[in-house]
Scaffold this motif. Structure first.
Motif, mmCIF file in Angstrom:
data_model
loop_
_atom_site.group_PDB
_atom_site.id
_atom_site.type_symbol
_atom_site.label_atom_id
_atom_site.label_comp_id
_atom_site.label_asym_id
_atom_site.label_seq_id
_atom_site.Cartn_x
_atom_site.Cartn_y
_atom_site.Cartn_z
ATOM 1 N N TYR A 56 0.527 -0.909 0.515
ATOM 2 C CA TYR A 56 0.127 0.644 -0.432
ATOM 3 C C TYR A 56 0.633 1.298 0.096
ATOM 4 N N VAL A 57 -0.019 1.987 -0.258
ATOM 5 C CA VAL A 57 0.562 3.742 -0.510
ATOM 6 C C VAL A 57 -0.861 4.644 0.408
ATOM 7 N N ARG A 58 -0.190 5.156 1.247
ATOM 8 C CA ARG A 58 -1.132 6.537 1.761
ATOM 9 C C ARG A 58 -0.794 7.659 1.275
ATOM 10 N N ALA A 59 -1.747 8.509 0.421
ATOM 11 C CA ALA A 59 -1.624 9.501 -0.156
ATOM 12 C C ALA A 59 -2.527 11.098 -0.228
ATOM 13 N N ARG A 60 -1.927 11.450 0.551
ATOM 14 C CA ARG A 60 -2.551 12.738 1.153
ATOM 15 C C ARG A 60 -2.693 13.784 0.375
ATOM 16 N N SER A 61 -2.020 13.640 -1.214
ATOM 17 C CA SER A 61 -2.685 15.031 -2.639
ATOM 18 C C SER A 61 -2.744 13.624 -3.755
ATOM 19 N N LEU A 62 -3.850 14.823 -4.433
ATOM 20 C CA LEU A 62 -3.498 14.023 -5.805
ATOM 21 C C LEU A 62 -2.252 13.769 -6.427
ATOM 22 N N ASP A 63 -1.192 14.268 -6.514
ATOM 23 C CA ASP A 63 -0.735 14.186 -6.969
ATOM 24 C C ASP A 63 0.789 12.783 -6.610
ATOM 25 N N GLU A 64 0.388 12.409 -4.796
ATOM 26 C CA GLU A 64 1.043 10.940 -4.330
ATOM 27 C C GLU A 64 0.313 10.068 -4.676
ATOM 28 N N ALA A 65 -1.343 10.561 -4.480
ATOM 29 C CA ALA A 65 -1.869 8.923 -5.680
ATOM 30 C C ALA A 65 -1.557 8.775 -6.574
ATOM 31 N N GLN A 66 -1.669 9.692 -7.787
ATOM 32 C CA GLN A 66 -1.255 9.324 -9.120
ATOM 33 C C GLN A 66 -0.166 8.862 -8.971
ATOM 34 N N THR A 67 1.151 8.673 -8.025
ATOM 35 C CA THR A 67 2.549 8.202 -8.592
ATOM 36 C C THR A 67 2.128 6.933 -8.027
ATOM 37 N N ALA A 68 1.557 6.809 -6.918
ATOM 38 C CA ALA A 68 1.303 5.605 -6.295
ATOM 39 C C ALA A 68 0.605 4.360 -7.376
ATOM 40 N N LEU A 69 -0.805 4.888 -8.123
ATOM 41 C CA LEU A 69 -0.892 4.598 -9.334
ATOM 42 C C LEU A 69 -0.055 4.147 -10.065
ATOM 43 N N ASP A 70 1.057 4.553 -10.913
ATOM 44 C CA ASP A 70 2.086 4.934 -11.620
ATOM 45 C C ASP A 70 2.517 3.515 -11.284
ATOM 46 N N ARG A 71 2.869 3.191 -9.502
ATOM 47 C CA ARG A 71 3.702 1.961 -8.875
ATOM 48 C C ARG A 71 3.007 0.812 -9.404
ATOM 49 N N PHE A 72 1.416 0.755 -8.975
ATOM 50 C CA PHE A 72 1.298 -0.875 -8.752
ATOM 51 C C PHE A 72 0.125 -0.910 -9.651
ATOM 52 N N GLY A 73 0.136 0.402 -10.757
ATOM 53 C CA GLY A 73 -0.475 -0.249 -12.468
ATOM 54 C C GLY A 73 -2.051 -0.967 -12.270
ATOM 55 N N ALA A 74 -2.846 -1.444 -12.645
ATOM 56 C CA ALA A 74 -4.055 -1.954 -12.730
ATOM 57 C C ALA A 74 -4.072 -3.302 -13.051
ATOM 58 N N PRO A 75 -5.441 -4.428 -12.435
ATOM 59 C CA PRO A 75 -5.819 -3.493 -11.618
ATOM 60 C C PRO A 75 -5.426 -3.155 -9.944
ATOM 61 N N VAL A 76 -6.167 -2.050 -9.512
ATOM 62 C CA VAL A 76 -5.998 -1.686 -8.454
ATOM 63 C C VAL A 76 -7.198 -1.340 -7.219
ATOM 64 N N VAL A 77 -6.176 -1.296 -5.810
ATOM 65 C CA VAL A 77 -7.488 -0.534 -4.872
ATOM 66 C C VAL A 77 -7.080 0.480 -4.637
ATOM 67 N N VAL A 78 -8.824 1.600 -4.788
ATOM 68 C CA VAL A 78 -8.145 2.541 -3.910
ATOM 69 C C VAL A 78 -9.297 3.434 -3.131
ATOM 70 N N LYS A 79 -8.265 3.202 -1.603
ATOM 71 C CA LYS A 79 -9.650 3.450 -0.675
ATOM 72 C C LYS A 79 -9.533 4.675 -0.075
ATOM 73 N N ALA A 80 -11.514 5.313 0.887
ATOM 74 C CA ALA A 80 -11.263 6.457 1.148
ATOM 75 C C ALA A 80 -10.410 6.311 2.699
ATOM 76 N N ASP A 81 -9.605 6.472 3.213
ATOM 77 C CA ASP A 81 -9.020 6.702 4.690
ATOM 78 C C ASP A 81 -10.107 6.730 5.616
ATOM 79 N N GLY A 82 -11.261 7.434 5.534
ATOM 80 C CA GLY A 82 -11.926 7.176 6.736
ATOM 81 C C GLY A 82 -13.084 6.211 6.363
ATOM 82 N N LEU A 83 -14.112 6.719 7.087
ATOM 83 C CA LEU A 83 -15.579 5.974 7.022
ATOM 84 C C LEU A 83 -16.565 5.852 5.872
#
Length: 420
Positions: free
Chosen positions: A120-147
């Motif tokens: 996993y990667v914790r992403a606190r910005s759109l740029d961090e999330a996009q970088t994480a997607l580059d790392r994992f590729g697809a398929p991939v799981v995207v989760k909201a951090d909170g409830l």
């Protein structure tokens, strides 16, 4: 003993139904409850955000145990306020409820305690999330951090789907996401009671998250479930207890935030063994319905032992050697904007088929039962095998008169195919 049950869903109706069978119960109160819960409990109107008011009610009515059903009051610290006032509570503290309240908290704990889970990667910005997607590729799981009421997860099969998910999560300031490696395998849910030290297995289930037959469409809070999940064999269950649950309970205790309540581990049964998908800090909904249908024990006694730290001396819970299966009837439009206000009838006819109809999103308007939420009813049947339980549940569904409702018609399909 007087008991206060907090919540208004199908999970709480199942808990109220089972608590009402306890010989140790004097009077059951529920807040806010629903029309189904009213058959077992006195409904009271309390503002759950006003902890002082809840404490005052508990004192005035000599409440011996408060059972907190949903996650939001746990994350808000209601259990802490009650414990500080000397009231026994079934449910974790605000700090311990972070296991559900923050996906990132749980993933970080898994990393520290070497608990098997997806990368996993914790992403606190759109740029961090996009970088994480580059790392994992697809398929991939995207989760909201909170409830997110069970709906904050996107299993993106393409990069375009993943981009759309993170764009939505970061559309507002303060968004935070957890980007995870896609795991292959079958999902199962394992439940344990724990008082922060002792661990007591409390059954297994398999949920059906996607809205459509064949596991298609968006994720929901759950469209049905069955128990036990036999795909979680005794060997795999013990492995999950040893490698996932026990290290979690130990790590939380060591961190000064012992977890007391029910710990619900969502597992992926991968070729390498069970891996943790996520934790819930309360009974699932609709998993609670099938667990309660199979429980051949005194629920109040078990919950009180958990709340008072005496679980180690309590005998393990007894479950019937049967299969329970529940089918959720939801309002049209769910999981988007559900159509509320639709009339509901035929519950007695459905229960004449041998099922139990637990109410979730219901209300009484001018004396008539109507839909008041997304997931409205949970039609639950118990039988010797999953195919029979499935047939009984759908026979009961077909006796309901709920024109603005819908359901999946394939709950339990994996287990039925294995049994076939």
């Amino acid at each position: 003993m007087n008991v206060l049950l907090v919540g208004s869903g199908g999970r709480e109706h199942a808990l109220a139904w089972k608590l009402a069978q306890s010989p140790g119960l004097t009077k059951l109160f529920a807040t806010p409850g629903n029309p189904g819960i009213a058959a077992h409990a006195a409904l009271v109107a309390l503002d759950l955000r006003d902890h002082a008011a809840v404490v005052a009610f508990a004192r005035e009515h000599t409440i011996g145990l408060v059972v907190i059903g949903p996650e939001a009051p746990l994350v808000d610290g209601l259990a802490d306020s009650l414990r500080d006032a000397g009231v026994a509570v079934f449910g974790p503290s605000r700090a311990a409820a972070q296991l559900e309240g923050s996906k990132g908290f749980t993933k970080d704990l898994c990393a520290r305690a070497h608990i098997p889970t997806a990368g996993y990667v914790r992403a606190r910005s759109l740029d961090e999330a996009q970088t994480a997607l580059d790392r994992f590729g697809a398929p991939v799981v995207v989760k909201a951090d909170g409830l997110a009421a069970g709906k904050g997860v996107t299993v993106a099969m393409t990069r375009a789907e993943a981009d759309e998910a993170i764009d939505a999560l970061f559309a507002e300031p303060g968004g935070e996401a957890v980007i995870e490696e896609f795991l292959t395998g079958e999902e199962a849910s394992l439940f344990v009671l724990t008082d922060g030290s002792a661990i007591m297995p409390f059954g297994s289930a398999q949920d059906h998250k996607r809205v459509g037959d064949g596991d298609t469409g968006p994720n929901t809070g759950g469209m049905g479930a069955y128990s036990p999940a036999r795909v979680l064999t005794p060997t795999l269950e013990q492995q999950a207890l040893d490698e996932i649950v026990a290290p979690t309970v130990a790590a939380m205790r060591a961190a000064g935030m012992p977890f007391s309540g029910v710990l619900y581990a969502g597992l992926m049964l991968t070729p390498e063994g069970p891996k943790l998908i996520e934790y819930n800090a309360r009974f699932g909904d609709p998993e609670c319905q099938v667990l309660m249908a199979r429980l051949d024990d005194d629920l109040l006694d078990l919950l009180l032992a958990t709340a008072t730290g005496t679980l180690a001396t309590h005998a393990p819970p007894r479950f019937a050697a049967t299969t329970a299966l529940t089918v959720v009837m939801a309002a049209q439009g769910y999981p988007g904007t559900p159509r509320t206000g639709g009339a509901i009838a035929g519950i007695a006819d459905a229960e004449a088929e041998g099922a139990k109809v637990f109410q979730a999103g219901t209300a009484l308007v001018d004396g008539k039962l109507v839909a008041a939420g997304g997931r409205v009813l949970a039609v639950t049947a118990t039988a010797a095998d999953v195919a029979t339980a499935q047939a009984m549940a759908y026979a009961a569904v077909d006796r309901l008169d709920f024109p603005t409702g819908f359901c999946r018609r394939d709950i339990g399909w994996r287990e039925v195919a294995r049994q076939g």
